[in-house]
Design an enzyme around this catalytic site. Structure first.
Site, PDB file in Angstrom:
ATOM      1  N   CYS A  53      43.131  46.979  34.584  1.00  0.00           N
ATOM      2  CA  CYS A  53      42.321  46.005  33.835  1.00  0.00           C
ATOM      3  C   CYS A  53      40.850  46.403  33.848  1.00  0.00           C
ATOM      4  CB  CYS A  53      42.488  44.614  34.446  1.00  0.00           C
ATOM      5  SG  CYS A  53      41.310  43.418  33.810  1.00  0.00           S
ATOM      6  N   CYS A  56      38.735  43.568  35.959  1.00  0.00           N
ATOM      7  CA  CYS A  56      38.925  43.275  37.378  1.00  0.00           C
ATOM      8  C   CYS A  56      37.794  43.909  38.203  1.00  0.00           C
ATOM      9  CB  CYS A  56      40.284  43.813  37.854  1.00  0.00           C
ATOM     10  SG  CYS A  56      41.656  42.669  37.577  1.00  0.00           S
ATOM     11  N   HIS A 116      42.718  38.100  38.299  1.00  0.00           N
ATOM     12  CA  HIS A 116      43.206  38.523  36.991  1.00  0.00           C
ATOM     13  C   HIS A 116      44.181  37.534  36.333  1.00  0.00           C
ATOM     14  CE1 HIS A 116      44.277  41.656  34.024  1.00  0.00           C
ATOM     15  NE2 HIS A 116      45.528  41.266  34.179  1.00  0.00           N
ATOM     16  N   ASN A 156      38.377  33.522  23.343  1.00  0.00           N
ATOM     17  CA  ASN A 156      39.670  33.660  22.665  1.00  0.00           C
ATOM     18  C   ASN A 156      40.698  33.757  23.763  1.00  0.00           C
ATOM     19  OD1 ASN A 156      38.560  33.907  20.070  1.00  0.00           O
ATOM     20  ND2 ASN A 156      38.134  36.059  20.455  1.00  0.00           N
ATOM     21  N   SER A 164      41.956  40.383  24.070  1.00  0.00           N
ATOM     22  CA  SER A 164      42.341  41.775  24.300  1.00  0.00           C
ATOM     23  C   SER A 164      42.887  41.972  25.704  1.00  0.00           C
ATOM     24  CB  SER A 164      41.120  42.668  24.086  1.00  0.00           C
ATOM     25  OG  SER A 164      40.049  42.244  24.907  1.00  0.00           O
ATOM     26  N   HIS A 167      42.852  38.825  31.627  1.00  0.00           N
ATOM     27  CA  HIS A 167      41.858  38.474  32.646  1.00  0.00           C
ATOM     28  C   HIS A 167      40.980  37.330  32.109  1.00  0.00           C
ATOM     29  CE1 HIS A 167      39.658  39.841  36.328  1.00  0.00           C
ATOM     30  NE2 HIS A 167      38.858  38.920  35.834  1.00  0.00           N
ATOM     31  N   HIS A 169      38.245  35.479  30.753  1.00  0.00           N
ATOM     32  CA  HIS A 169      36.919  35.897  30.307  1.00  0.00           C
ATOM     33  C   HIS A 169      36.566  35.251  28.979  1.00  0.00           C
ATOM     34  CE1 HIS A 169      39.527  38.486  27.897  1.00  0.00           C
ATOM     35  NE2 HIS A 169      38.498  38.680  27.092  1.00  0.00           N
ATOM     36  N   GLN A 171      33.126  35.275  25.791  1.00  0.00           N
ATOM     37  CA  GLN A 171      32.067  36.087  25.203  1.00  0.00           C
ATOM     38  C   GLN A 171      30.844  35.239  24.872  1.00  0.00           C
ATOM     39  OE1 GLN A 171      33.011  39.124  22.326  1.00  0.00           O
ATOM     40  NE2 GLN A 171      35.185  38.646  22.428  1.00  0.00           N
TER      41      GLN A 171
END
Ligand code: H2U
Ligand code: ZN
Length: 340
Positions: A53, A56, A116, A156, A164, A167, A169, A171
């Site tokens: 990943c 990570c 993760h 997203n 994508s 994990h 996350h 933006q």
């Protein structure tokens, strides 16, 4: 409220989104139609640490840099940023029909946790609070740059939404110019403020609190509601009850309450179809272009694609692309299901 013969749970009707001026067509009688189209496969369960990943702790990113051994949140410049800090400042025009202009900005990525295999809703309230603190720090720091006019914080979630990587996350995109969705919401909030000397979303909140038909969850500072004008089947809007235009206007108690409601709403989503619920979520806040924007009311939009199960999603296609959004299940029914 006006006396109305319109049955919102039975009659075909259109609802107005006062934030954008868009109409959504509601066809309640259609929610029973059969489905033989595509079904989606749900995510496979990932491990707590994935050596492959790129998000990570300690791992190499696709751009070649290494992540630190971070222990809570971690924010970095997107290695494949869609907006770049500098470039030619110019316009391109060909008669009155072709028009383009340069755009600059910055893109950041925020890891919510070193672990993760968790989602935002699976973090503890204290950990979500740290994510909110990081969002606030980024909003303030990016906003202080005179070249930046708006900061869009979003996530997203899930492969179905194009994430994508599993994990946890999100933006952060910071633009030189306010992006169109926020321009629209700005205009509609400003117009309402001018006509009524009151904040549009404060007034909307008061109506929802009185009717209690579309509220999904609430605490002392926030409510989560399926908006009257929702276009996605289980779309929600999260609003602070006391007027605040942006994250930097929430005190510590307010941020704790925001963390609490994000956890509760996310948990309800995950329980609805017994699947880690995919969505696009994001914050809309006061533009950072140096103007006051007293009419701006901070809110989070959740746009989940799922319609009737973990594997059947709504497509915004056909009539939606050519005419306007349409839904079958009513927002009131969606709220009841999310409350249930
Ligand atoms: P999404 O899952 O929403 O696409 O967000 C992941 C972002 O992370 C994406 O914009 C960036 C991608 O450009 N990224 C990096 O900055 N570095 C990497 O090593 C891989 C992905
Ligand atoms: Zn990871």
């Amino acid at each position: 409220m006006s006396e109305s013969k319109l049955n919102l749970q039975g009659d075909v009707h259109r609802r107005l989104n006062p934030l954008t001026g868009e109409w959504v067509l509601v066809s309640p009688h259609r929610s029973v139609r059969p489905w033989q189209g595509q079904t989606e496969v749900s995510d496979v369960k990932p491990l707590a640490y994935d050596p492959e990943c790129y998000l990570c702790p300690g791992n190499a990113r696709a751009g070649g840099l290494f992540n630190p051994q971070y222990i809570s949140t971690f924010v970095f410049d997107n290695d494949f940023a869609a907006l770049l800090p500098s470039g030619p400042k110019d316009v391109y025009a060909m008669g009155d029909v072709l028009f383009a202009r340069a755009e600059s900005g910055r893109c950041r990525v925020i890891c919510y946790s070193p672990q993760h295999n968790l989602t935002l809703a699976q973090l503890s309230q204290a950990q979500i609070r740290l994510v909110i603190d990081a969002w606030t720090t980024e909003y303030i720091a990016l906003g202080a740059d005179p070249r930046i006019s708006a900061v869009t914080i979003f996530e997203n979630r899930g492969a179905m939404m194009g994430a994508s990587n599993p994990h946890p996350h999100g933006q952060i995109w910071a633009n030189e110019n306010v992006p169109q969705e926020q321009v629209r919401e700005s205009l509609h909030q400003a117009n309402y403020f001018q006509t009524h000397q009151a904040c549009l979303l404060c007034e909307y909140l008061a109506v929802e609190e009185r009717l209690r038909e579309r509220i999904v969850c609430e605490n002392g500072f926030f409510i989560g509601v399926v908006p009257f004008w929702a276009t996605w089947p289980f779309e929600t809007l999260v609003l602070p009850r006391r007027h605040a235009a942006a994250l930097d206007e929430l005190d510590s108690e307010g941020r704790d309450a925001f963390a609490e409601i994000l956890k509760e709403l996310g948990t309800r989503y995950d329980r609805l179809f017994d699947v880690s619920f995919p969505y696009t979520m994001g914050l809309h806040q006061r533009p950072v272009d140096g103007k006051a924007h007293p009419y701006w009311h901070l809110h989070a939009h959740f746009y989940p694609p799922l319609l009737r199960s973990a594997s059947v999603r709504k497509f915004m296609v056909g009539y939606e692309m050519l005419a306007g959004p349409q839904r079958d299940i009513t927002p009131e029914l969606a709220a009841r299901r999310l409350r249930g």
